[in-house]
Design a protein around this motif. Structure first.
Motif, PDB file in Angstrom:
ATOM      1  N   VAL A 180      10.200   1.758  -9.110  1.00 29.64           N
ATOM      2  CA  VAL A 180      11.482   1.971  -8.162  1.00 29.64           C
ATOM      3  C   VAL A 180      12.168   0.730  -7.736  1.00 29.64           C
ATOM      4  O   VAL A 180      13.508   0.612  -7.478  1.00 29.64           O
ATOM      5  CB  VAL A 180      11.286   2.690  -6.804  1.00 29.64           C
ATOM      6  CG1 VAL A 180      10.534   4.232  -7.091  1.00 29.64           C
ATOM      7  CG2 VAL A 180      10.221   1.972  -5.955  1.00 29.64           C
ATOM      8  N   TYR A 181      11.178  -0.518  -8.114  1.00 29.70           N
ATOM      9  CA  TYR A 181      12.056  -1.682  -7.734  1.00 29.70           C
ATOM     10  C   TYR A 181      12.319  -2.390  -9.180  1.00 29.70           C
ATOM     11  O   TYR A 181      12.488  -3.847  -9.273  1.00 29.70           O
ATOM     12  CB  TYR A 181      11.274  -2.593  -6.728  1.00 29.70           C
ATOM     13  CG  TYR A 181      10.946  -2.267  -5.629  1.00 29.70           C
ATOM     14  CD1 TYR A 181      11.731  -2.073  -4.442  1.00 29.70           C
ATOM     15  CD2 TYR A 181       9.715  -1.409  -5.305  1.00 29.70           C
ATOM     16  CE1 TYR A 181      11.837  -1.596  -3.326  1.00 29.70           C
ATOM     17  CE2 TYR A 181       9.441  -0.794  -3.947  1.00 29.70           C
ATOM     18  CZ  TYR A 181      10.481  -0.908  -2.984  1.00 29.70           C
ATOM     19  OH  TYR A 181      10.620  -0.520  -1.801  1.00 29.70           O
ATOM     20  N   LYS A 240      17.344  10.627  -2.643  1.00 26.91           N
ATOM     21  CA  LYS A 240      16.276  11.132  -3.237  1.00 26.91           C
ATOM     22  C   LYS A 240      16.423  11.726  -4.693  1.00 26.91           C
ATOM     23  O   LYS A 240      16.080  12.686  -4.926  1.00 26.91           O
ATOM     24  CB  LYS A 240      15.529  12.258  -2.242  1.00 26.91           C
ATOM     25  CG  LYS A 240      15.090  11.833  -0.935  1.00 26.91           C
ATOM     26  CD  LYS A 240      13.826  10.707  -1.159  1.00 26.91           C
ATOM     27  CE  LYS A 240      12.712  11.349  -1.281  1.00 26.91           C
ATOM     28  NZ  LYS A 240      11.695  10.305  -1.109  1.00 26.91           N
ATOM     29  N   ASN A 264       2.224   0.226  -9.702  1.00 28.21           N
ATOM     30  CA  ASN A 264       3.437  -0.050  -9.005  1.00 28.21           C
ATOM     31  C   ASN A 264       3.721  -1.414  -9.374  1.00 28.21           C
ATOM     32  O   ASN A 264       3.217  -2.279  -8.285  1.00 28.21           O
ATOM     33  CB  ASN A 264       3.415   0.155  -7.545  1.00 28.21           C
ATOM     34  CG  ASN A 264       4.660  -0.112  -6.686  1.00 28.21           C
ATOM     35  OD1 ASN A 264       4.341  -0.658  -5.717  1.00 28.21           O
ATOM     36  ND2 ASN A 264       5.799   0.155  -7.207  1.00 28.21           N
ATOM     37  N   ASN A 280       5.180  -2.894  -4.028  1.00 31.11           N
ATOM     38  CA  ASN A 280       5.333  -2.690  -2.469  1.00 31.11           C
ATOM     39  C   ASN A 280       3.868  -2.436  -1.808  1.00 31.11           C
ATOM     40  O   ASN A 280       3.068  -1.719  -2.483  1.00 31.11           O
ATOM     41  CB  ASN A 280       6.046  -1.578  -2.096  1.00 31.11           C
ATOM     42  CG  ASN A 280       6.334  -1.119  -0.739  1.00 31.11           C
ATOM     43  OD1 ASN A 280       5.692  -1.734   0.116  1.00 31.11           O
ATOM     44  ND2 ASN A 280       6.787   0.101  -0.467  1.00 31.11           N
ATOM     45  N   GLY A 312      13.279  12.307  -5.805  1.00 27.14           N
ATOM     46  CA  GLY A 312      13.048  11.027  -5.492  1.00 27.14           C
ATOM     47  C   GLY A 312      11.791  10.659  -6.454  1.00 27.14           C
ATOM     48  O   GLY A 312      11.158  11.620  -7.072  1.00 27.14           O
ATOM     49  N   ALA A 313      11.398   9.547  -6.423  1.00 28.49           N
ATOM     50  CA  ALA A 313      10.083   9.025  -7.057  1.00 28.49           C
ATOM     51  C   ALA A 313       8.984   9.708  -6.522  1.00 28.49           C
ATOM     52  O   ALA A 313       7.762  10.010  -7.358  1.00 28.49           O
ATOM     53  CB  ALA A 313      10.045   7.473  -7.209  1.00 28.49           C
ATOM     54  N   THR A 314       9.177   9.857  -5.146  1.00 25.49           N
ATOM     55  CA  THR A 314       7.808  10.505  -4.407  1.00 25.49           C
ATOM     56  C   THR A 314       7.626  11.630  -4.885  1.00 25.49           C
ATOM     57  O   THR A 314       6.336  12.017  -5.309  1.00 25.49           O
ATOM     58  CB  THR A 314       8.134  10.654  -2.790  1.00 25.49           C
ATOM     59  OG1 THR A 314       8.560   9.460  -2.425  1.00 25.49           O
ATOM     60  CG2 THR A 314       7.077  10.887  -2.083  1.00 25.49           C
ATOM     61  N   LYS A 330      16.401   2.896  -4.376  1.00 27.39           N
ATOM     62  CA  LYS A 330      15.957   1.226  -4.167  1.00 27.39           C
ATOM     63  C   LYS A 330      17.029   0.419  -4.964  1.00 27.39           C
ATOM     64  O   LYS A 330      17.752  -0.828  -4.818  1.00 27.39           O
ATOM     65  CB  LYS A 330      14.910   0.685  -4.367  1.00 27.39           C
ATOM     66  CG  LYS A 330      13.808   1.672  -3.778  1.00 27.39           C
ATOM     67  CD  LYS A 330      13.580   1.269  -2.315  1.00 27.39           C
ATOM     68  CE  LYS A 330      12.764   2.376  -1.553  1.00 27.39           C
ATOM     69  NZ  LYS A 330      11.587   2.610  -1.997  1.00 27.39           N
ATOM     70  N   TYR A 383       1.263   2.119  -2.102  1.00 24.19           N
ATOM     71  CA  TYR A 383       2.276   2.855  -1.356  1.00 24.19           C
ATOM     72  C   TYR A 383       1.743   4.184  -0.838  1.00 24.19           C
ATOM     73  O   TYR A 383       0.906   4.897  -1.341  1.00 24.19           O
ATOM     74  CB  TYR A 383       3.578   3.500  -2.514  1.00 24.19           C
ATOM     75  CG  TYR A 383       4.522   3.903  -1.851  1.00 24.19           C
ATOM     76  CD1 TYR A 383       5.339   3.301  -1.027  1.00 24.19           C
ATOM     77  CD2 TYR A 383       4.868   5.413  -2.058  1.00 24.19           C
ATOM     78  CE1 TYR A 383       6.684   3.848  -0.469  1.00 24.19           C
ATOM     79  CE2 TYR A 383       6.063   6.106  -1.623  1.00 24.19           C
ATOM     80  CZ  TYR A 383       6.867   5.222  -0.658  1.00 24.19           C
ATOM     81  OH  TYR A 383       8.042   5.981  -0.171  1.00 24.19           O
ATOM     82  N   ASP A 391       5.301   3.538 -11.328  1.00 25.94           N
ATOM     83  CA  ASP A 391       6.253   3.491 -10.274  1.00 25.94           C
ATOM     84  C   ASP A 391       6.916   2.329 -10.382  1.00 25.94           C
ATOM     85  O   ASP A 391       6.561   1.248  -9.978  1.00 25.94           O
ATOM     86  CB  ASP A 391       5.355   3.592  -8.909  1.00 25.94           C
ATOM     87  CG  ASP A 391       6.342   3.678  -7.432  1.00 25.94           C
ATOM     88  OD1 ASP A 391       7.616   3.274  -7.871  1.00 25.94           O
ATOM     89  OD2 ASP A 391       5.805   4.144  -6.635  1.00 25.94           O
ATOM     90  N   SER A 402      13.685   5.675  -9.660  1.00 24.59           N
ATOM     91  CA  SER A 402      14.634   6.274  -8.664  1.00 24.59           C
ATOM     92  C   SER A 402      15.822   5.508  -8.263  1.00 24.59           C
ATOM     93  O   SER A 402      16.091   4.246  -8.398  1.00 24.59           O
ATOM     94  CB  SER A 402      13.908   6.317  -7.403  1.00 24.59           C
ATOM     95  OG  SER A 402      14.289   6.609  -6.214  1.00 24.59           O
TER      96      SER A 402
END
Ligand SMILES: *Cc1c(COP(=O)(O)O)cnc(C)c1O
Length: 388
Positions: free
Chosen positions: A204-205, A244, A170, A174, A96-98, A236, A122, A202, A233
């Motif tokens: 992810v969107y 993940k 990001n 978010n 995952g991005a995390t 989303k 985030y 980041d 990632s």
């Protein structure tokens, strides 16, 4: 009394608001617009590919950097932004991005270093900076005048010190749904080059930008490819947040650094899911376009419903989220309202100030997720109407 077992630098991070809110949602049978995960599945072809991997004997460790077909698909996908990455040395698949964010900070920062973080942020960012032993320097978003939020570039300039090592950005953002403009990102890029900073983005969107807006990867701007760790990632983009599967694209040097940390966190993960994400990146971007359109409609549906229920809704330009000011309803503290909401009307939302270092400055906003079936959004709105 013995000291608590947890090391001091991680003590602020024991509880996540999502676990507490989800528990409340269950207790009160509430509609949960708190956590951002979709309630429908991703593209069938992707799921089929995963099934074939699982039953086709693909169940052992994948290569450390990730399956080659996935790294190739990621590199091809990034070409849409005019950036080329060598799939063998400049792409790394992560849990995952995390994990990508945490491994990047562990690899590139340490005690004495500062990382610029934009609030609201985030929730994993602050914890990841703390795990690395570095310090976060928090800057805010400011009002652009038309209700839009944008980066506070003056604060950004002021936050840069000789100890600044990296900036964590990001966009689409978010929790606010802000999409940073090309003009603002160009100034960020200029400052990163001038002060020799690494940018960690980041994204992810990246596909969930509405109203014809554009996602501008910082890495695509002049001088930035070599100093940007671009993170995204599948979760989303393809409605598979539980898989993940994330990734990092950067220079060979930075990717090798991130890999050094990553390989001793998880080494690898999600082996049988990696070919499915490769398939989706290569074949399902039309599906993603439909997802984007449907999320834009859901944004409109929820925003209109919240406005009808008496909230002052802030514009959202991307992501899964819209924020709303609770003051027109007679409340002054969104966090207090968020804790009461499940019992009072049976809806869960998240107070935006849990994502900040300055809870007073952000105490009027609630974040609502609209990545839900229309019936779920309508039911939440129906319940929220009882607040007036
Ligand atoms: C959901 C989310 C993530 C986490 O992505 P994973 O791939 O599930 O680890 C990271 N950053 C932001 C802003 C998110 O909303």
């Amino acid at each position: 009394m013995r000291e608590p077992a947890l090391v001091p630098r991680l003590r602020p991070f024991t509880a996540t608001v999502f676990a507490e809110m989800t528990a409340l949602a269950v207790r009160h049978d509430a509609v949960n617009l708190g956590q951002g995960f979709p309630d429908t599945d991703g593209p069938a072809g992707m799921l089929e590919t995963a099934k074939n991997s699982l039953f086709g004997g693909d169940n052992q460790y994948p290569p450390g950097p990730g399956r080659p077909e996935l790294r190739a698909a990621i590199a091809r996908h990034r070409q849409r932004y005019g950036t080329d990455y060598d799939p063998d040395t400049e792409v790394l698949v992560t849990a995952g991005a995390t994990e990508a964010i945490t491994a990047t900070l562990l690899a590139l920062t340490e005690a004495g270093d500062e990382v610029i973080v934009v609030e609201p942020y985030y929730d994993s960012y602050a914890a990841a900076v703390a795990m690395a032993g570095a310090q976060r320097r928090v800057i805010g978003l400011t009002e652009a005048g038309d209700g839009r939020l944008e980066l506070d570039l003056d604060a950004f300039r002021a936050a840069i010190t000789p100890r600044t090592r990296a900036v964590l950005l990001n966009s689409p953002h978010n929790p606010t749904g802000t999409v940073f403009s090309r003009a603002q990102l160009s100034e960020v890029a200029r400052l990163c080059v001038e002060h020799d900073l690494v940018a960690v983005t980041d994204e992810v969107y990246e596909h969930l930008v509405f109203d014809g807006g554009e996602h501008v990867p910082l890495a695509s701007l002049p001088g930035m490819r070599e100093r940007t760790v671009a993170i995204s990632s599948a979760g989303k983009t393809f409605n598979c947040t539980g898989w993940k599967i994330g990734w990092v694209c950067s220079s060979a040097e930075l990717v090798a650094a991130v890999k050094a940390a990553k390989q001793f966190i998880t080494f690898v993960s999600g082996g049988p899911l990696q070919p499915a994400v490769a398939y989706a990146l290569e074949n399902e971007l039309d599906w993603v376009e439909d997802l984007r359109t449907s999320l834009q409609e859901k944004r409109d549906r929820l925003s209109a419903g919240l406005a009808d229920a008496g909230f002052a809704v802030r514009p959202s330009f991307g992501t899964y989220f819209v924020t709303a000011d609770v003051r027109p309803l007679g409340f002054s503290d969104a966090a207090e309202l968020a804790w009461a909401l499940p019992e009072r009307v049976g809806v869960v939302a998240v107070p935006v100030n849990v994502f900040t270092d300055h809870p007073d400055e952000w105490k009027h906003l609630l974040r609502f997720a609209f990545c839900k079936r229309n019936e779920v959004i309508d039911e939440a709105v129906e319940r929220l109407r009882k607040l007036v």
